[in-house]
Design a protein around this motif. Sequence first.
Motif, PDB file in Angstrom:
ATOM      1  N   ASP A 116      -3.248   9.566   5.634  1.00  0.00           N
ATOM      2  CA  ASP A 116      -3.974   9.129   6.821  1.00  0.00           C
ATOM      3  C   ASP A 116      -4.758   7.841   6.588  1.00  0.00           C
ATOM      4  OD1 ASP A 116      -3.026  11.321   8.154  1.00  0.00           O
ATOM      5  OD2 ASP A 116      -4.872  12.497   7.973  1.00  0.00           O
ATOM      6  N   ARG A 117      -4.972   7.482   5.325  1.00  0.00           N
ATOM      7  CA  ARG A 117      -5.762   6.295   5.023  1.00  0.00           C
ATOM      8  C   ARG A 117      -4.944   5.152   4.434  1.00  0.00           C
ATOM      9  NH1 ARG A 117      -7.849   7.534   8.355  1.00  0.00           N
ATOM     10  NH2 ARG A 117      -9.863   8.522   8.728  1.00  0.00           N
ATOM     11  N   VAL A 118      -3.652   5.351   4.233  1.00  0.00           N
ATOM     12  CA  VAL A 118      -2.801   4.288   3.696  1.00  0.00           C
ATOM     13  C   VAL A 118      -2.118   3.581   4.867  1.00  0.00           C
ATOM     14  CG1 VAL A 118      -0.823   3.731   2.239  1.00  0.00           C
ATOM     15  CG2 VAL A 118      -2.460   5.480   1.513  1.00  0.00           C
ATOM     16  N   LEU A 119      -2.587   2.371   5.150  1.00  0.00           N
ATOM     17  CA  LEU A 119      -2.086   1.646   6.308  1.00  0.00           C
ATOM     18  C   LEU A 119      -0.728   1.019   6.034  1.00  0.00           C
ATOM     19  CD1 LEU A 119      -2.936   0.879   9.195  1.00  0.00           C
ATOM     20  CD2 LEU A 119      -3.893  -1.232   8.256  1.00  0.00           C
ATOM     21  N   ALA A 120      -0.550   0.464   4.846  1.00  0.00           N
ATOM     22  CA  ALA A 120       0.713  -0.190   4.486  1.00  0.00           C
ATOM     23  C   ALA A 120       0.762  -0.358   2.976  1.00  0.00           C
ATOM     24  CB  ALA A 120       0.839  -1.551   5.167  1.00  0.00           C
ATOM     25  N   LEU A 121       1.963  -0.510   2.449  1.00  0.00           N
ATOM     26  CA  LEU A 121       2.184  -0.822   1.038  1.00  0.00           C
ATOM     27  C   LEU A 121       2.622  -2.280   0.951  1.00  0.00           C
ATOM     28  CD1 LEU A 121       4.205   2.372   0.050  1.00  0.00           C
ATOM     29  CD2 LEU A 121       1.737   2.017  -0.112  1.00  0.00           C
TER      30      LEU A 121
ATOM     31  N   PHE B 291       6.313   4.888   4.605  1.00  0.00           N
ATOM     32  CA  PHE B 291       5.171   4.059   4.938  1.00  0.00           C
ATOM     33  C   PHE B 291       5.673   2.678   5.353  1.00  0.00           C
ATOM     34  CE2 PHE B 291       3.759   7.237   1.954  1.00  0.00           C
ATOM     35  CZ  PHE B 291       2.484   7.582   2.378  1.00  0.00           C
ATOM     36  N   THR B 292       4.831   1.950   6.067  1.00  0.00           N
ATOM     37  CA  THR B 292       5.130   0.546   6.328  1.00  0.00           C
ATOM     38  C   THR B 292       5.058  -0.216   5.009  1.00  0.00           C
ATOM     39  OG1 THR B 292       4.289   0.597   8.590  1.00  0.00           O
ATOM     40  CG2 THR B 292       4.328  -1.546   7.490  1.00  0.00           C
ATOM     41  N   VAL B 293       6.108  -0.977   4.698  1.00  0.00           N
ATOM     42  CA  VAL B 293       6.144  -1.826   3.506  1.00  0.00           C
ATOM     43  C   VAL B 293       6.203  -3.270   3.990  1.00  0.00           C
ATOM     44  CG1 VAL B 293       7.333  -2.370   1.358  1.00  0.00           C
ATOM     45  CG2 VAL B 293       7.393  -0.020   2.258  1.00  0.00           C
ATOM     46  N   THR B 294       5.297  -4.108   3.501  1.00  0.00           N
ATOM     47  CA  THR B 294       5.224  -5.487   3.979  1.00  0.00           C
ATOM     48  C   THR B 294       5.982  -6.432   3.061  1.00  0.00           C
ATOM     49  OG1 THR B 294       3.176  -6.003   2.808  1.00  0.00           O
ATOM     50  CG2 THR B 294       2.961  -5.019   4.987  1.00  0.00           C
ATOM     51  N   GLY B 295       6.358  -7.581   3.599  1.00  0.00           N
ATOM     52  CA  GLY B 295       7.153  -8.551   2.873  1.00  0.00           C
ATOM     53  C   GLY B 295       6.343  -9.326   1.845  1.00  0.00           C
ATOM     54  N   PRO B 296       7.012  -9.874   0.826  1.00  0.00           N
ATOM     55  CA  PRO B 296       6.325 -10.589  -0.262  1.00  0.00           C
ATOM     56  C   PRO B 296       5.811 -11.951   0.172  1.00  0.00           C
ATOM     57  CG  PRO B 296       8.701 -10.750  -0.538  1.00  0.00           C
ATOM     58  CD  PRO B 296       8.466  -9.820   0.620  1.00  0.00           C
ATOM     59  N   VAL B 297       4.927 -12.500  -0.638  1.00  0.00           N
ATOM     60  CA  VAL B 297       4.321 -13.795  -0.342  1.00  0.00           C
ATOM     61  C   VAL B 297       5.349 -14.917  -0.486  1.00  0.00           C
ATOM     62  CG1 VAL B 297       3.581 -14.225  -2.726  1.00  0.00           C
ATOM     63  CG2 VAL B 297       2.288 -15.233  -0.828  1.00  0.00           C
ATOM     64  N   TRP B 298       5.193 -15.952   0.348  1.00  0.00           N
ATOM     65  CA  TRP B 298       5.954 -17.193   0.221  1.00  0.00           C
ATOM     66  C   TRP B 298       5.007 -18.238  -0.362  1.00  0.00           C
ATOM     67  CZ3 TRP B 298      10.876 -18.477   0.270  1.00  0.00           C
ATOM     68  CH2 TRP B 298      11.225 -19.821   0.375  1.00  0.00           C
ATOM     69  N   GLU B 299       5.391 -18.862  -1.476  1.00  0.00           N
ATOM     70  CA  GLU B 299       4.460 -19.671  -2.253  1.00  0.00           C
ATOM     71  C   GLU B 299       4.349 -21.123  -1.803  1.00  0.00           C
ATOM     72  OE1 GLU B 299       5.699 -19.397  -6.287  1.00  0.00           O
ATOM     73  OE2 GLU B 299       5.280 -17.257  -6.463  1.00  0.00           O
ATOM     74  N   TYR B 300       5.259 -21.607  -0.968  1.00  0.00           N
ATOM     75  CA  TYR B 300       5.337 -23.033  -0.685  1.00  0.00           C
ATOM     76  C   TYR B 300       4.766 -23.335   0.692  1.00  0.00           C
ATOM     77  CZ  TYR B 300       8.329 -22.940  -4.755  1.00  0.00           C
ATOM     78  OH  TYR B 300       8.803 -22.752  -6.025  1.00  0.00           O
TER      79      TYR B 300
END
Length: 388
Positions: free
Chosen positions: A190-195, A241-250
């Motif tokens: 209930d407290r984990v919004l996204a990974l 769970f919702t899994v979010t995309g990785p960072v783009w560095e440029y």
Amino acid sequence: MRHFGHIGPAVRKRLFYREPGEFTRDSPARLLSAALGATLYSPATRPRLADDIVKQGGRGVVSMVLCLEDSIDDADVSAGEENLVRQFADLAGRTGADLPLLFIRVRAPEQIPDLVRRLGPAVRLLSGFVLPKFTAERGLPYLEALATAEADSGHRLFAMPVLESPELLYRESRVETLEGIFRAVDKYRDRVLALRLGVTDFCSSYGLRRGPDMTAYDIQVVASVIADVVNMLGRADGTGFTVTGPVWEYFRVQERMFKPMLRQSPFLEGQAVALRETLIEHAMDGLLREISLDRANGLLGKTCIHPSHVLPVHALSVVSHEEHSDAQDILRPERCGGGVLRSAYTNKMNEVKPHRAWAERTLLRAEVFGVANEDVGFVELLAAGLAE
């Protein structure tokens, strides 16, 4: 708040068949997890952080992480904490400011209850904490500290664990690590919004760094981790769970590059073509491909370290008119028994049972990002956002 809320009503009406819906930090977790969009990271030490937050909120950012971990020097942690307390007090005194969902990325579990206590009444502006290098062993103390801080403050707080540890990357320990992570986050579901995925840390374990013309999915050792995370933690059967995309560095692409093209209406003939060519020419093509691959691989939202990344993430998150049409057809009550039907666009077959989970996720995305008009695509959405 709402996605594309910084765009005028008349322009939104031209862009959207169904406009993005409004939400608040008190909205249901399922809605907020889909609404995170491009989550913009900022060092907690920035001296004008409150002004930055208000400015980015006015430009369409709906979620931000204020970082006390890798983005600042070890010696600056105490100063960063003190700065956060001051900046939250500043924000709490501003009436009518359009603030994003705000999260703090901490280094140690004990920071969570300490910061919640020090924020005082301004804690109402905080949506939760980002938990670094999350595994079952290291992560449970963070989640327990979050539960304690929430109980003591009486304010709902979410966790966003970051999956970035070597144990998760290495093949011999990956499955066991993922199983442990699942047990930990399931206990506090209930407290984990996204990974969130820490792909930069994955690459560092092998001395790798992807170039601006490559996506995370071109680095096979990274792509295999993303696949296994989605496989074990992102299932559509109610356990995921919702899994979010990785960072783009440029971030070579700056808004000022596009301004000369946007002095006239972005809907004039030729404007969209010119904008597309400029995007590709200035190396945003890699980012656009990665965002598209994120969604194709079951990820929603993206970690961002530069404001220029926010609008492309949001523009590519809008549900197309065709997707919306297919999803609605699949979920019609009279179709609950299954079957196969030709799409309204007459270009594909929709199988009711296999495509149901996709349709449900699509309509949830439509609720927060909206549905584009039939003749509106990514370029028009991007151009309208940049013109504001």
